[in-house]
Design an enzyme around this catalytic site. Structure first.
Site, short mmCIF file in Angstrom:
data_model
loop_
_atom_site.label_atom_id
_atom_site.label_comp_id
_atom_site.label_asym_id
_atom_site.label_seq_id
_atom_site.Cartn_x
_atom_site.Cartn_y
_atom_site.Cartn_z
N ASP A 1 99.77 69.68 23.28
CA ASP A 1 98.78 70.04 24.30
C ASP A 1 99.09 69.46 25.69
O ASP A 1 98.52 69.90 26.68
CB ASP A 1 97.38 69.57 23.88
CG ASP A 1 96.97 70.11 22.52
OD1 ASP A 1 97.53 71.14 22.10
OD2 ASP A 1 96.09 69.49 21.88
N GLN B 1 103.43 77.25 17.00
CA GLN B 1 103.77 76.46 18.19
C GLN B 1 104.07 75.00 17.86
O GLN B 1 104.63 74.26 18.65
CB GLN B 1 102.61 76.49 19.19
CG GLN B 1 102.36 77.85 19.78
CD GLN B 1 100.92 78.02 20.27
OE1 GLN B 1 100.66 77.89 21.44
NE2 GLN B 1 99.99 78.27 19.37
O1 F6P Z 1 96.19 68.96 19.30
C1 F6P Z 1 97.17 69.81 18.79
C2 F6P Z 1 96.54 71.05 18.21
O2 F6P Z 1 97.58 71.88 17.73
C3 F6P Z 1 95.64 71.81 19.17
O3 F6P Z 1 96.36 72.57 20.09
C4 F6P Z 1 94.82 72.60 18.19
O4 F6P Z 1 93.55 72.93 18.71
C5 F6P Z 1 94.66 71.67 17.03
O5 F6P Z 1 95.70 70.72 17.13
C6 F6P Z 1 94.69 72.33 15.70
O6 F6P Z 1 94.43 71.37 14.75
P1 F6P Z 1 94.61 71.59 13.17
O7 F6P Z 1 96.06 71.43 12.86
O8 F6P Z 1 93.77 70.53 12.58
O9 F6P Z 1 94.14 72.98 12.87
#
Ligand code: F6P
Length: 344
Positions: free
Chosen positions: A127, A278
């Site tokens: 991020d 990503q």
């Molecule tokens: O903080 C990194 C991130 O990939 C964010 O961009 C996204 O909102 C979140 O983590 C997703 O989290 P999880 O892997 O818990 O779904």
């Protein structure tokens, strides 16, 4: 010194490159790196793994983390701080290198301030929203993946005269969205920091059609609001539950926006959600190098006793900032929004 290395929170390309670099530097200077498994859980529960030359080999291009990760927060468990204190008293490790995001830096600061844990933080997240550093590793890879997706979507969007809405990650910061939109030559971008009404985007798309461009690519950050000209604006969450850190589970703005754009413009719209693609896979060269610089610096600082800090990129230099200053979320720099406004 016996130095514990851990990765906590969500994974990110380049974690293994940091582990390798910090581990190699420590071994070179006669110290003993130890892998703490699943973040601070490994410290609290004595779940360790040896990090010798063999274990540190072949890691540079490897995505994910060989140490596994978790959101374990000692301060959310009654016995957590005591477990960490006991680990220190037993001499399980003499110091820790904690690779993580904003929440991990917060835990790390508290462990340093309250228990005297000698620890150096390393900022990770796709991020790029960590305060105190110009750049987090993992971000470049995420932008690269999103840019490649935008490039690919151009040809199919053009063939079908469609509006393609690409939803990218980034939580409540628009770094990935704006950078990938600029790199990919998108036609519009929505970020959490600024509301852009659906009607304004629709006007952009119509203007393109009038210029003979019958397709458009719109990049939207998962944390952006769905906003309208009459002032209505709201965030879309994937479900009502928050994650273990209390963050909203974002997701769905892409599809909501595509529906609205189709309704207002009459043009066919489709959505692509890039999601965890990503975050997975091999880091870019830029991320490998940044991760390596962070890892070496963290090892140097921990050995020098310069703890309670997070290593940070300041311009071209690797430096460090006190963990106490690593608070909140770093939204996108307005200069980037001004740059983007030349095109969107
Ligand atoms: O903080 C990194 C991130 O990939 C964010 O961009 C996204 O909102 C979140 O983590 C997703 O989290 P999880 O892997 O818990 O779904």
């Amino acid at each position: 010194m016996r130095v514990g290395i851990l990765t906590a929170g969500g994974d990110c390309p380049g974690l293994n490159a940091v582990i390798r670099a910090a581990g190699r530097r420590l071994l070179r200077d006669g110290h003993e790196p130890v892998g703490l498994l699943r973040g601070y859980r490994g410290l609290a529960y004595r779940e360790h793994r040896v990090l010798d030359h063999d274990a540190l080999s072949g890691l540079l291009p490897l995505g994910g983390t060989i140490l596994s990760t978790s959101s374990y927060d000692p301060y959310r468990h009654d016995d957590g701080p005591e477990r960490v204190r006991a680990a220190m008293e037993r001499g399980d490790v003499d110091a820790v290198i904690a690779i993580g995001g904003e929440h991990t830096m917060d835990i790390t600061r508290r462990l340093h301030e309250r228990l005297g844990l000698p620890v150096v933080g390393v900022p990770k997240t796709i991020d790029n929203d960590i305060v105190g550093t110009d750049r987090t590793f993992g971000f470049d890879t995420a932008v690269h993946v999103a840019t490649e997706a935008i490039d690919r979507l151009h040809t199919t969007a053009q063939s079908h005269d469609r509006v393609m809405v690409v939803e990218v990650m980034g939580r409540n910061a628009g770094w990935i969205a704006v950078t990938a939109a600029i790199a990919g030559g998108a036609d519009g971008v929505l970020v959490p920091e600024v509301d852009v009404p659906v009607e304004e985007l629709a006007a952009t798309i119509r203007a393109r059609h009038e210029r003979g461009k019958d397709f458009s690519i719109i990049v939207v950050s998962e944390g952006a609001n769905l906003a309208f000209a009459d002032g209505r604006s709201h965030k879309i969450v994937a479900n009502a539950e928050t994650d273990e850190y209390g963050y909203e589970r974002l997701g769905g703005i892409g599809s909501a926006l595509a529906t609205e754009l189709e309704r207002v413009t009459g043009y066919e719209a489709r959505t692509v959600v890039l999601g965890h693609i990503q975050r997975g896979g091999t880091p870019t060269a830029t991320d490998r190098v940044l991760a390596t610089r962070y890892g070496v610096e963290a090892a140097k600082r921990v050995v020098a006793g310069q703890t309670g800090v997070m290593v940070a990129l300041k311009g071209e230099r690797i430096d460090a900032v006190p963990l106490a200053e690593v608070v909140g979320v770093k939204g996108i720099d307005p200069a980037w929004l001004h740059l983007a406004r030349n095109f969107f």
